[in-house]
Structure formats: C-alpha cells, structure tokens
Design an enzyme around this catalytic site. Structure first.
Site, mmCIF file in Angstrom:
data_model
loop_
_atom_site.group_PDB
_atom_site.id
_atom_site.type_symbol
_atom_site.label_atom_id
_atom_site.label_comp_id
_atom_site.label_asym_id
_atom_site.label_seq_id
_atom_site.Cartn_x
_atom_site.Cartn_y
_atom_site.Cartn_z
ATOM 1 N N HIS A 3 7.899 -3.813 4.341
ATOM 2 C CA HIS A 3 8.903 -2.834 4.747
ATOM 3 C C HIS A 3 9.005 -2.769 6.267
ATOM 4 O O HIS A 3 8.605 -1.786 6.890
ATOM 5 C CB HIS A 3 8.555 -1.452 4.184
ATOM 6 C CG HIS A 3 9.107 -1.217 2.825
ATOM 7 N ND1 HIS A 3 8.586 -0.299 1.956
ATOM 8 C CD2 HIS A 3 10.138 -1.788 2.159
ATOM 9 C CE1 HIS A 3 9.266 -0.316 0.834
ATOM 10 N NE2 HIS A 3 10.205 -1.215 0.931
ATOM 11 N N HIS A 32 3.870 -5.700 -2.126
ATOM 12 C CA HIS A 32 3.952 -4.566 -3.049
ATOM 13 C C HIS A 32 3.766 -4.977 -4.500
ATOM 14 O O HIS A 32 3.609 -4.129 -5.366
ATOM 15 C CB HIS A 32 5.316 -3.874 -2.911
ATOM 16 C CG HIS A 32 5.494 -3.162 -1.609
ATOM 17 N ND1 HIS A 32 6.535 -3.424 -0.753
ATOM 18 C CD2 HIS A 32 4.744 -2.219 -1.000
ATOM 19 C CE1 HIS A 32 6.429 -2.668 0.321
ATOM 20 N NE2 HIS A 32 5.355 -1.933 0.198
ATOM 21 N N GLU A 66 6.243 -1.057 -5.519
ATOM 22 C CA GLU A 66 4.832 -1.086 -5.943
ATOM 23 C C GLU A 66 4.670 -0.366 -7.268
ATOM 24 O O GLU A 66 4.019 -0.870 -8.194
ATOM 25 C CB GLU A 66 3.953 -0.426 -4.879
ATOM 26 C CG GLU A 66 2.488 -0.345 -5.282
ATOM 27 C CD GLU A 66 1.640 0.472 -4.310
ATOM 28 O OE1 GLU A 66 0.767 1.233 -4.764
ATOM 29 O OE2 GLU A 66 1.862 0.345 -3.076
ATOM 30 N N CYS A 97 -5.350 3.335 -1.081
ATOM 31 C CA CYS A 97 -6.036 2.341 -0.253
ATOM 32 C C CYS A 97 -6.908 3.042 0.791
ATOM 33 O O CYS A 97 -6.472 4.003 1.430
ATOM 34 C CB CYS A 97 -4.987 1.451 0.417
ATOM 35 S SG CYS A 97 -5.626 0.394 1.703
ATOM 36 N N SER A 103 7.168 3.679 2.591
ATOM 37 C CA SER A 103 6.522 4.856 2.012
ATOM 38 C C SER A 103 5.377 5.351 2.882
ATOM 39 O O SER A 103 5.270 6.544 3.171
ATOM 40 C CB SER A 103 6.001 4.528 0.612
ATOM 41 O OG SER A 103 5.235 5.581 0.092
ATOM 42 N N ASN A 104 4.501 4.430 3.337
ATOM 43 C CA ASN A 104 3.331 4.891 4.090
ATOM 44 C C ASN A 104 3.731 5.431 5.456
ATOM 45 O O ASN A 104 3.120 6.367 5.969
ATOM 46 C CB ASN A 104 2.284 3.775 4.191
ATOM 47 C CG ASN A 104 2.664 2.677 5.161
ATOM 48 O OD1 ASN A 104 2.429 2.783 6.357
ATOM 49 N ND2 ASN A 104 3.240 1.598 4.641
#
Length: 684
Positions: free
Chosen positions: A51, A92, A149, A221, A250-251
């Site tokens: 991403h 992902h 994911e 993670c 997302s992160n």
C-alpha cells in the site's frame, strides 16, 4: 529513536518507521527479479504489492505491471519460452481459490511461475484458520472486511464469518443478531495484523466473558504492536506529529488514529511536499512515524525537508490562507452521516454538510468516506472566529464532472443511476458515475401512461442522455429499454430453432389461440395445440399471466411469426390411459353417452370406452337405458384395446358372470353372505 534539532525544534523519528519485515521481504524479492533482467520476461504483481503509491510507481517504471485475479489464466496461456511470465503475490496474501489457480497454472505451463510474498504473520493466520476450519463453526475477525489481507485469510473458512472494525461495532452486531451470542462450538477469534492493539485487548477480554472457551489467537504483528506503542509514546511526548504513509494503508490509518488521540496536532502525509501545507509556526517538538509500507527514502526526504536549510521555507508556507471562492483539498478527520470535517492545513477546519456532498437522501456519509480520504471542495465561507470554513463538494463535483456528461451524450453512452424524486411529470435520476442529476420526462420513463411516477423512487435504471446544456441534463429510459428489446429480439431470432423449448407468459387470449411472451418476442399457440381434448376456448386451459413451457413447431423470421405447441405426449390422454391400464383391468367408469348399440363410459379424462349392449347385462336388453343412465358410475372390465384406432372395449357382463360363477363354486359362502345381508336388513 533518532533525534535532531532545528533552531529550537526537536524532531524525533520513530525507530520502527518504514518497511516492516514482510513488506521488505516482498520488495527485495521483486527487486532481485528486476535486477536479473531476464530477456523477454514479463513481471506482474497480483494486485498492488504494497500500500504505497510511490513505491508501486517505481515498480511500474521498472516494467512491472499489476495483474488481477481474472488475468491469471490468460497470462498462463500467453507464457512461452521467449516470453515467460512471473507473478509476485502481494504481502497481504490472496484468497484460497486464487492460490489454487496459481499453482494449477504453474503446473500446467513451465514458462509461467509465481512467487508467494505473503507476509509470514499473515500466513500464520491462514494456517490457523485452515487448521480450525469448520463448516458449522464461527470465525470472528477484528479487521476491515474490504481489506485484501482479511479477504484472503477469511477464504480459508467455510463456516459463518463475522468481521468488525471496532469494539462498538462488535457490540452492535451482537445486539442486532448479526453475530450469535450462543455457539455450539467454540468460536475462532483472530485480528488483522495491523489492528489497534488497545482495541484488540478490550475485545479479547469481552469475548472471554461472552463465550465458553473461545479460541483466541494473538495475530497482530509484533512489529505492528511495537510501532503502535512507539507512536503512542511519541505522541504524548511531542506537540506535533507527522504520520507518513498511504491513506489507503490500514496500518498507516491506525497510526494516524493513535497519534491523533494523544496529540491533536497530528497530520498525515504521503510525501515531503505535503508538509509545506501543514508545518506549524509555534510547535517546539515534532515526532515522525511511518507506516509499514513507507519506503526509507520517503522518510529520509521528510527528514531533509524539515532540516535547518529548508525550515525557513516551511515557515513561509506553513499556514494556508483561505478565501471565499477558493477550491481546496483537505483530508477527512471526522465523519458522521450529517457532515464530514476536513483538515485543510489552515487555521480553520473544513465542514461539509451532507446536502453539499450528495443529492441522494439515502446516502450514508460513513459508507462514502473514511478517515484520511482526500476531498476537494469549494470554499463558501470562512470564519476565523469560529475556526470553521463552510465548504461545498457538490459544486466542485458538478463543475469537474460536467464534461463527462457532455461526452456521455455525444458518445451515446448508457448510464446507470437511482431514481430519487418524482416531480411535475418528471423523475430525477442520480447517475452513478459522477452524481449528476438527470431529469426524465414521464413519456421517456418506459412506464404506461398515467403511471404514478413516485413508485419509481429507489429503482435503479439505465438511461441515455438526450440533452446536456447549461449544466442541465435530460435523459430517456425508454430509449435504452427499446435498444435492449431489439438486442434481445435479435439474439432470440439468431438462436431459435424448431423443437426448442421456451418458458414464457401468456400475454393474451383470442378465439383461436393464446399469445405467449417468450422474452420480448411473441409466439402463438393455436387452440388445437393447447389441449388433446376438443375445447371451445383457450381459457379452458390457460389464463393471462400463466407461465407455461412451449415448444417451437415452426417459425418465419422474416414475418416474425412463431407457431408454438403447449400440449405434449405426456399430457396425451391416450398415453396416460395406456401407461396406467391394460386388458383385464377392472376400472370404475362414468356413463357419458347412450347409443342404440351400447353406452360410452369415461375411463380417464379424454378417453372413453364402449360397453356394447350385449356386454351391459347377463340377459338380453332392448336398449342401454333400460339398465344404465347418464352420469352413473359403474365397474367394468377392459376386454380389448385397439392401439391403432385408439378404441377401448368394456364389459359389465363379464364381471357379473365372474361373480355368478364364484357364487356357484362356493354356495356356503354365498348363503352366509346372504344371511348376513338379511340380518343387517332386519336390524334396520
């Protein structure tokens, strides 16, 4: 953490900023393949590798292209010795069936290969779910249902799957019954690898109390955990935070929400260039964090931009000045179904009300926007006192997208949209492609005259534009309906053949038959083809609106005529009779007609048998009416069947003679039966 100082401003870069292990592994794998430079080889990523648009643009410049799932079979077929194909699976991960397709394609063609770059932490979730897969089980996932994911690892589970993005969403789903509170089996609970650790801990504690022994797996993670913990710590220690990352990541979005919760002055940028619109004048300490998909060079560029040499320029361009009439771009920092708020990189926050975003009253802003989305809008009013700027997104969209409307009209494009209003003999349609409102007159709606147009509200329709002038658009639904009918009719005539069966609806009845709509084309069933019996009217067999299966007897494509048959061999009364009866069978029949030579009796609907006058009684009679009458039900024996002439001979006499012979053969039984009958008569 790396600390630098620029004239009194302390800048701290998070230790865990940038590529995580999984992303770095994927990047190294594909960069290594690019460096090999195999002649003729085509390299693809299955979806975007990571991403980060900047990194993906770099891959594109190196000749790497993006393939989608539906491209796999084609690429496998195209791969050859002079032009081999190699596909890299994104970090992902992918769906189970897509991985199976890749393996099958690689086995089939030696010139087609793939490299699985799925992150080891994501693979761990795949394996957990595969191990506990149960068609009758329940899988609970903290994550985004649209994230690749989550889509990938959920494909490993065949039972019920429930995905939620936060604790509150879990509670709402339970209250509404979307997630069962009672489970026969222990639910499986996992989290997307980049989820908020604090939210995950709260959810785990709740589920342990809700379910008996839920199988909870800590799948966030550890790099993500460390990154989030460091981001929270930095946000508390600094008065300005910079989150570097893709707004589609997302992160990165989680990092932004964590930092924003601890430090109000938090901004998200994808590149150093964006800092010029954000950098503050008064803050003394700055923290920098970066998402797992952010390359090291971008982080370094941000650091250099904030260096002593560039700081003066940043100060000069730090605060935007907004004026009424400006077109500005901001980033969503808050959203509910009545309005969205934008960070404009200015002293004021941008506010856009729902009615200045869309004309669709049923639209939900919470589904249309998410935190971090870029939004372009027109400045209506600026209030430094209130700290807000009133914005209008519709105005920008209308200006920007009008050329699409004009082009659609010129090109004769078919547009799709939803009917949102009915007023003054028109319906208003919001076109999906750009939100433009198109008016369709009642005569162009494709509905019968005097139809209540309000019944169309909420319908999805297809239309073509007939006018596009002065930013007003008119269209026609009926034009598209006519074209679709013509296309369907052409396809019908191209495929029709004698003996082919169709299922259609009875459209109308006449004295000579029934017209059947076969899907835009009408065919006629003659009265003689409706029933095996002689009927006076088609209404005896079918009614308007009935759905029936018919067979093509003949057709004339030039004259557009089709002759159909409804009756089938299975419906033939003679077939029904011969299937169920044979010579020697005793049947219950109804007398339906009298002739001097005998009586006709109905065996089944449509098949009559003749009881010859000599077969009616054991003694000679003058005429059938001496013994029988119309409508009477009697038992008779089938004595002959003429297949060729379709005639049946019946006999009552044979049954009477058989009964007499039986009585004579066993007189005691006959006398006993007679005594019982007499006793019964006396009792009455």
């Amino acid at each position: 953490m790396l600390k630098t100082s620029n004239e009194g401003i302390n800048v701290t870069v998070a230790k865990n900023a940038g590529f995580c292990f999984g992303v770095e592994r994927a990047a190294k794998a594909i960069e290594s393949e690019i460096a090999r430079g195999i002649r003729g080889q085509r390299i693809f990523t299955l979806g975007k590798l990571i991403h980060n648009d900047t990194y993906n643009a770099y891959l594109h410049s190196c000749g790497v292209r993006v393939a989608e799932n539906h491209d796999i079979e084609r690429l496998s077929d195209e791969a050859c010795e002079s032009a081999p194909v190699k596909i890299f699976v994104r970090a992902h991960g992918i769906k189970r069936e897509v991985m199976e397709l890749l393996r099958a394609s690689a086995d089939k063609n030696p010139h087609f290969s793939f490299v699985d770059c799925t992150c080891v932490f994501v693979n761990k979730i795949h394996n957990i779910i595969k191990e506990h897969n149960d068609p009758e089980g329940l899988l609970l996932v903290l994550g985004s249902s649209s994230h690749p994911e989550v889509i990938g690892f959920c494909s490993q589970f065949d039972g019920k799957i429930c995905v939620f993005e936060a604790f509150d969403e879990l509670i709402n789903a339970l209250d509404q019954g979307a997630i069962p509170k009672d489970c026969a089996k222990s639910p499986i609970v996992v989290a997307q690898t980049t989820q908020n650790l604090g939210e995950w801990e709260k959810i785990k504690k709740f589920l342990v109390n809700l379910y008996t022994k839920p199988l909870i797996f800590d799948t966030i993670c550890n790099v993500t955990e460390n990154r989030q913990l460091e981001a929270r710590k930095l946000s508390r220690a600094n008065d300005f935070m910079v989150v570097i990352g893709s707004r589609g990541s997302s992160n990165s979005a989680k990092l932004y929400s964590i930092c924003k919760a601890e430090c109000e002055n938090t901004v998200m940028v994808e590149s150093a260039e964006e800092l010029k619109g954000y950098f503050p004048l008064s803050h003394k300490s700055v923290g920098i964090v970066a998402g797992a998909s952010t390359p090291r060079n971008i982080i370094q560029e941000v650091e250099r931009t904030m260096s002593k040499e560039n700081f003066a320029e940043l100060l000069e361009t730090s605060i935007k000045t907004l004026n009424t009439g400006d077109i500005v771009t901001g980033y969503v920092i808050a959203v509910n179904d009545s309005e969205i708020q934008l960070d404009l990189g200015a002293k004021v926050t941008g506010i856009i009300k729902a009615d200045k975003i869309t004309d669709d009253p049923a639209a939900k802003l919470t589904e249309m926007f998410k935190i971090g989305d870029a939004v372009e809008a027109f400045v209506v009013r600026v209030s430094d006192v209130d700290g807000y700027a009133t914005l209008d997104k519709k105005r920008v969209d209308n200006d920007k997208n009008w050329y699409k409307v004009v082009a659609a009209k010129e090109n004769g494009e078919i547009l799709e949209g939803k009917v949102v209003e009915a007023v003054k003999g028109n319906v208003g349609v919001i076109v999906n492609c750009d939100g433009t409102r198109v008016f369709v007159h009642a005569t162009q709606t494709g509905t019968p005259k005097n139809t209540d147009l309000s019944t169309m509200i909420g319908q999805t329709v297809k239309l073509k534009l007939t006018e596009a002038e002065n930013k007003k658009a008119k269209g026609s639904i009926s034009v598209v309906l006519r074209e679709e009918r013509k296309k369907a009719e052409a396809e019908f005539w191209a495929s029709i053949e004698e003996g082919k069966q169709y299922t259609g609806k009875v459209k109308s009845l006449t004295s000579f038959g029934a017209f059947v709509d076969l899907g835009g084309v009408d065919g006629m069933v003659h009265t003689s083809e409706l029933s095996w019996k002689r009927i006076k009217s088609p209404a005896e067999v079918v009614s308007v609106g009935d759905e029936i299966t018919v067979t093509v007897k003949s057709f004339d494509a030039e004259k557009k005529r089709i002759s159909l048959a409804y009756k089938t061999d299975a419906m033939n009364p003679w077939t029904i009779f011969t299937t169920n009866y044979a010579v020697g069978d005793i049947v219950t029949v109804k007398i339906v007609n009298m002739m001097p030579f005998g009586a006709f009796a109905e065996i089944v609907d449509g098949v009559d048998g003749l009881i010859h006058i000599s077969q009616i009684a054991m003694t000679k009679i003058a005429k059938p009416a001496d013994v029988l009458e119309i409508g009477q039900t009697v038992d008779a024996k089938i004595v002959a069947i003429d297949e060729e002439k379709k005639n049946v001979s019946l006999s009552i006499r044979e049954l009477l003679e058989e009964a007499k012979a039986l009585a004579e053969a066993m007189p005691e039984d006959a006398e006993a039966a007679e005594a019982v009958e007499e006793a019964a008569a006396d009792a009455e």
